[in-house]
Design an enzyme around this catalytic site. Structure first.
Site, mmCIF file in Angstrom:
data_model
loop_
_atom_site.group_PDB
_atom_site.id
_atom_site.type_symbol
_atom_site.label_atom_id
_atom_site.label_comp_id
_atom_site.label_asym_id
_atom_site.label_seq_id
_atom_site.Cartn_x
_atom_site.Cartn_y
_atom_site.Cartn_z
ATOM 1 N N ASP A 195 -3.214 -6.046 -6.367
ATOM 2 C CA ASP A 195 -3.068 -6.776 -5.100
ATOM 3 C C ASP A 195 -3.839 -6.095 -3.972
ATOM 4 O OD1 ASP A 195 -1.318 -4.603 -5.048
ATOM 5 O OD2 ASP A 195 0.383 -5.717 -4.260
ATOM 6 N N ASP A 236 -5.329 0.912 -1.687
ATOM 7 C CA ASP A 236 -5.017 1.567 -0.415
ATOM 8 C C ASP A 236 -5.422 3.039 -0.506
ATOM 9 O OD1 ASP A 236 -3.903 2.192 2.034
ATOM 10 O OD2 ASP A 236 -1.846 1.799 1.476
HETATM 11 P P1 XMP Z 1 -2.415 2.950 -3.466
HETATM 12 O O1 XMP Z 1 -2.055 3.695 -2.214
HETATM 13 O O2 XMP Z 1 -1.902 3.622 -4.704
HETATM 14 O O3 XMP Z 1 -1.577 1.653 -3.244
HETATM 15 O O4 XMP Z 1 -3.862 2.566 -3.519
HETATM 16 C C1 XMP Z 1 -1.567 0.595 -4.060
HETATM 17 C C2 XMP Z 1 -0.205 -0.043 -3.989
HETATM 18 O O5 XMP Z 1 0.440 0.195 -2.728
HETATM 19 C C3 XMP Z 1 1.067 -0.954 -2.248
HETATM 20 N N1 XMP Z 1 0.524 -1.286 -0.908
HETATM 21 C C4 XMP Z 1 0.951 -2.284 -0.142
HETATM 22 N N2 XMP Z 1 1.915 -3.202 -0.375
HETATM 23 N N3 XMP Z 1 1.456 -4.173 1.717
HETATM 24 C C5 XMP Z 1 2.166 -4.140 0.568
HETATM 25 O O6 XMP Z 1 3.033 -4.978 0.375
HETATM 26 C C6 XMP Z 1 0.469 -3.290 2.024
HETATM 27 O O7 XMP Z 1 -0.153 -3.363 3.088
HETATM 28 C C7 XMP Z 1 0.209 -2.291 1.026
HETATM 29 N N4 XMP Z 1 -0.660 -1.264 0.971
HETATM 30 C C8 XMP Z 1 -0.450 -0.688 -0.234
HETATM 31 C C9 XMP Z 1 0.750 -2.034 -3.243
HETATM 32 O O8 XMP Z 1 1.895 -2.254 -4.003
HETATM 33 C C10 XMP Z 1 -0.349 -1.520 -4.120
HETATM 34 O O9 XMP Z 1 -0.169 -1.912 -5.448
HETATM 35 MG MG MG Z 2 4.470 -3.189 -3.160
#
Ligand code: XMP
Ligand code: MG
Length: 183
Positions: free
Chosen positions: A102, A105
């Protein structure tokens, strides 16, 4: 409170904008993947709606899998540690994988998953993320397919949650600050 719309400060991408972007992304992926019989692996739970739409937008001979990893809990910032809570159910040796996520980040999740799948013998691991939030990257991850590059805001809807809610909004939006109050 029954109407989720009233918790939304602003809409970033409408249902129509998402559909049109996915249509284009699917066509682009088809060209790359048509001879590869890829295995699409969705990262639960946030990518479940995107998965359903992108596999139909990319009409390539393929199959699907699901993996679940520990992520944010009920807050809005990453813990850094990634743990598999539900694993894929088949041997991926020699397969061309496309991980469907999705949002990218910090990069912790996809960095970990890419290594994990390569270790299990995948021939290739591509990354398709609906959204990329490059400003917060902690681990280097270069996505192959990106729907939208987003600013550093916490987004919900179209599969993404805040405290497990708002996943069923048809659009992607930003919550009003008062919704986070108490966290
Ligand atoms: P990383 O930090 O591992 O993050 O790259 C990936 C996961 O973090 C969640 N994520 C979010 N979920 N709104 C959300 O609902 C956001 O703005 C957001 N930013 C990160 C997400 O589950 C993703 O799989
Ligand atoms: Mg989430």
């Amino acid at each position: 409170m029954t109407n989720m719309d009233q918790d939304i400060l602003k809409i970033l991408y409408t249902e129509e904008e998402i559909a049109s972007r996915i249509h284009a992304l699917g066509a682009q992926m088809y060209e790359d993947l048509k001879d590869k019989e890829p295995l699409f692996i969705s990262v639960l739970r946030g990518a479940f709606i995107f998965m359903a739409d992108i596999v139909r937008a990319c009409q390539v001979r393929s199959d699907v899998e699901f993996i679940a990893v520990s992520s944010y809990g009920s807050g809005t910032s990453s813990t850094g540690a990634v743990k598999i809570t539900h694993d894929i159910q088949q041997d991926i040796t020699g397969r061309n994988l496309v991980v469907i996520e999705d949002i990218l980040d910090s990069g912790n999740t996809l960095h970990f998953l890419k290594q994990y799948f390569m270790t299990k013998g995948a021939a290739s691991v591509s990354i398709c993320t609906l959204m990329d939030k490059p400003s917060r990257r902690a681990k280097q991850v270069i996505p192959d397919y990106v729907g939208f590059t987003v600013p550093d805001e916490f987004v919900v809807g179209y599969g993404l949650d805040y405290d497990q809610k708002y996943r069923n909004l048809p659009y992607i939006g930003v919550l009003k600050p008062e919704v986070y109050e108490g966290d």
